[in-house]
Design an enzyme around this catalytic site. Sequence first.
Site, mmCIF file in Angstrom:
data_model
loop_
_atom_site.group_PDB
_atom_site.id
_atom_site.type_symbol
_atom_site.label_atom_id
_atom_site.label_comp_id
_atom_site.label_asym_id
_atom_site.label_seq_id
_atom_site.Cartn_x
_atom_site.Cartn_y
_atom_site.Cartn_z
ATOM 1 N N ARG A 193 0.853 -1.183 0.000
ATOM 2 C CA ARG A 193 0.000 0.000 0.000
ATOM 3 C C ARG A 193 0.891 1.235 0.000
ATOM 4 O O ARG A 193 2.087 1.128 0.263
ATOM 5 C CB ARG A 193 -0.968 -0.011 1.178
ATOM 6 C CG ARG A 193 -0.296 -0.118 2.515
ATOM 7 C CD ARG A 193 -1.309 -0.204 3.647
ATOM 8 N NE ARG A 193 -0.641 -0.124 4.933
ATOM 9 C CZ ARG A 193 -1.242 -0.202 6.106
ATOM 10 N NH1 ARG A 193 -2.540 -0.360 6.181
ATOM 11 N NH2 ARG A 193 -0.553 -0.114 7.220
ATOM 12 N N CYS A 201 2.528 7.500 -6.256
ATOM 13 C CA CYS A 201 2.904 8.883 -5.932
ATOM 14 C C CYS A 201 1.614 9.677 -5.797
ATOM 15 O O CYS A 201 0.851 9.791 -6.760
ATOM 16 C CB CYS A 201 3.768 9.480 -7.034
ATOM 17 S SG CYS A 201 3.986 11.267 -6.785
ATOM 18 N N GLU A 230 -3.769 6.559 7.198
ATOM 19 C CA GLU A 230 -2.400 6.740 7.707
ATOM 20 C C GLU A 230 -1.443 7.267 6.637
ATOM 21 O O GLU A 230 -0.446 6.620 6.297
ATOM 22 C CB GLU A 230 -1.869 5.414 8.276
ATOM 23 C CG GLU A 230 -2.647 4.916 9.468
ATOM 24 C CD GLU A 230 -1.984 3.721 10.171
ATOM 25 O OE1 GLU A 230 -1.067 3.108 9.592
ATOM 26 O OE2 GLU A 230 -2.374 3.412 11.299
ATOM 27 N N CYS A 277 8.318 11.501 -1.610
ATOM 28 C CA CYS A 277 8.482 10.836 -2.902
ATOM 29 C C CYS A 277 9.516 11.604 -3.735
ATOM 30 O O CYS A 277 9.575 12.829 -3.718
ATOM 31 C CB CYS A 277 7.141 10.781 -3.630
ATOM 32 S SG CYS A 277 7.263 10.045 -5.271
ATOM 33 N N CYS A 315 9.995 11.084 -7.164
ATOM 34 C CA CYS A 315 9.746 10.814 -8.584
ATOM 35 C C CYS A 315 9.873 12.086 -9.424
ATOM 36 O O CYS A 315 10.032 13.187 -8.898
ATOM 37 C CB CYS A 315 8.367 10.184 -8.773
ATOM 38 S SG CYS A 315 7.021 11.371 -8.717
ATOM 39 N N CYS A 357 7.183 14.726 -8.770
ATOM 40 C CA CYS A 357 7.449 15.472 -7.542
ATOM 41 C C CYS A 357 8.555 16.495 -7.758
ATOM 42 O O CYS A 357 8.524 17.584 -7.186
ATOM 43 C CB CYS A 357 7.801 14.527 -6.405
ATOM 44 S SG CYS A 357 6.356 13.634 -5.807
ATOM 45 N N GLU A 394 -7.837 3.703 15.510
ATOM 46 C CA GLU A 394 -7.313 2.336 15.519
ATOM 47 C C GLU A 394 -6.477 2.116 16.761
ATOM 48 O O GLU A 394 -5.574 2.901 17.047
ATOM 49 C CB GLU A 394 -6.360 2.096 14.332
ATOM 50 C CG GLU A 394 -6.988 2.083 12.983
ATOM 51 C CD GLU A 394 -5.967 1.728 11.894
ATOM 52 O OE1 GLU A 394 -4.892 1.179 12.216
ATOM 53 O OE2 GLU A 394 -6.255 2.015 10.722
ATOM 54 N N HIS A 404 -2.315 -10.131 12.873
ATOM 55 C CA HIS A 404 -2.689 -8.991 13.727
ATOM 56 C C HIS A 404 -3.848 -9.317 14.659
ATOM 57 O O HIS A 404 -4.814 -9.956 14.267
ATOM 58 C CB HIS A 404 -3.061 -7.806 12.826
ATOM 59 C CG HIS A 404 -2.988 -6.486 13.541
ATOM 60 N ND1 HIS A 404 -3.901 -6.103 14.493
ATOM 61 C CD2 HIS A 404 -2.101 -5.466 13.445
ATOM 62 C CE1 HIS A 404 -3.577 -4.899 14.943
ATOM 63 N NE2 HIS A 404 -2.488 -4.492 14.325
HETATM 64 ZN ZN LIG Z 1 6.202 11.520 -6.609
#
Ligand SMILES: [Zn+2]
Length: 663
Positions: free
Chosen positions: A107, A111, A146, A154, A156, A159, A297, A349
């Site tokens: 997960r 980007c 989260e 990031c 990339c 970005c 949570e 979990h």
């Molecule tokens: Zn990025």
Amino acid sequence: MSRKLYHGAAYYPELWNEGVIEEDIQQMKEVGINVVRMGEFAWSNTEPEKDKFDIEFFTSIINRLYEHGIETVMCTPTPTPPRWFSYGHPERMYVDHEGKVMDHGSRQHACTNHPYFRERAALVTENLARAVGSLPGVIGWQIDNEFKCHVSECMCHTCKEQWHDWLKNRYETIENLNEAWGTKIWSEYYHSFEEVPQPGPAPFLHNSSLSTMYQLFSMEKIAEFSDEQAEIIRGYSKAPITHNSSIAFSVDNERLFKHLDFASFDTYAAYDNFPAYLINSDLWRNFKKGKGFWVMETSPSYAASLESHGTPHPNGYLKVEAAAAYALGAEGFCYWLWRQQRAGCEQPHGSVLSAWGKPTVGYQNVLEVEQLRKDIEPVILATTPSQAQLAITYSDRSKAFLKTEPHRNLSHRSLVTDFYERILTMGIHRDLIPEEASLDGYKVLMTPFIHYLSSEYIKRAEQFVKEGGTWIVGPLTGGRTEEHTVHTDFALGELERISGADVLFTYPMDDTGSIGRAFDVSAPLGMWSSVFEHNQDTVVGTIEEGLSAGKAFITEHALGAGKIVMLGSLPLGDAGDQLIQRLVDHYCVGANVSLRTDVTKGTIVAPRQGDGYSIWFVINMDGNGGSVTLPKEGLDMQTNTKVNPGTLKLEKFEYRVIQFNEK
Ligand SMILES: [Zn+2]
């Protein structure tokens, strides 16, 4: 949201068949679960093929749960873009600091700044919000899940372009940037914004300004994404919107919650580190002051993934976790997760039910929480958390500065949690407040571990002092500029000007044999320190031994009706703890901080205010029992009997609710 206390769990009906779902609903009713959170990873269920939306499954589940008295916090599914999004498109994926491109299967792999991601995220959220936004069962929204828990900034190509735009917006001209960052150093000089790199692979450390600004850029971008999503939801739903965050993630929580409706957090702190659990309640209460927050949570017993696991809670601990959260301002207390997952990487979990539908080791504890919720709901709904008189400023921006400049591996989270624990242990009711929070109502303000203090903050704190407040600054605070460089006017810049302290030099005191003395305690000094000129009028703590013997490490300066106390160094060890405790005690007594008890270590008092009365929730958190002195006669709300002034004893993981009349 209606006024009630929520007791909930994360639920993944998309992973189970009809028979299991029916069993789940019946079991939830038995346990007393009155809210579920759903959908945060279900993008491929809601949009199995590009532009083919199928929300019917969730619509019918939400309605069905509602018929059974269970409400829903619906989530946008954006942390897990489906395979049609990622397949054959590495340019849409998250790139880490080493330049590694993420692939599908976990997960947060996309980007979140990529225009195509934003476009698809907007579409799936709009379709979802349109379909379920006005269902009576939907009482809230959670955006994504989260943010930045596994990833940080990031790197990339997308970005990079947006980074350049962000810089242009911040500095206007490249000359301004060069000047601000001091880029003549190491031939870093840039002729255009396009030339400015990302803080990627390099033989040694990057320029501090580059590293810190890139983090601030990333924090702003993820908050913008959250804002965008919230705007879409608001077009179709009146239900309040939140995000489940943490102090551990690479986000600026103050900025993130600015345009959301309520604040929530996730925590998996171990039972023997309960201050790390409590710090969240004392902070999250203040991101949306006056509104209840949610524990979105926490584990009913233990957190785990394929690679690791926490220690299961002792029996009785979950109940006091819930008691503390509700007493400190929570409206919701929810588990991750309802039914153990049968696949994926979080199969081990802790959950309420096992994958085979049987109660888990945490189940009885969940029942205890439900009993507690019923017992305390009337008193919680009739009262609000008392206004604290002592505040500690918490800053995620300072977390970014500390990540760039951690000295010897300093961890922002540990520093702040340790500092908080001292105040907690002293029985002082406290708030952690974000940087821009109002200082109204406080008598003592503490500002530890903030490399850079904004002018705006300094002005507000100065005003607070002039009006009679006591401001305790440091350690490690104020030594860097907004651009993450060193001041060139004074060691502490603007702060030094108003502090009355005269900083002679700053250096790392660890292992230098430095000893400081204040409040009749001598303690070793450590951490990057400011050494002050020894002035008889302002000195509070003197350095007895070490490189700066005879100089000062604590000063006090009167300003208006209040005072500024500069703590230039961190006293270490048991003696250091004692010294800091005496310092805090001295200034709290001086400032007339009255919301304070003599509660024993491991037990807490959470005070709440009603109309003409106050309430103490006295809660044993460490399992060793404890006691507190009641100042006057009270009423035990659980037994409806009178309790005398004097010592109130608590058993292991016991909680008591005592009412005091103020008339
Ligand atoms: Zn990025």
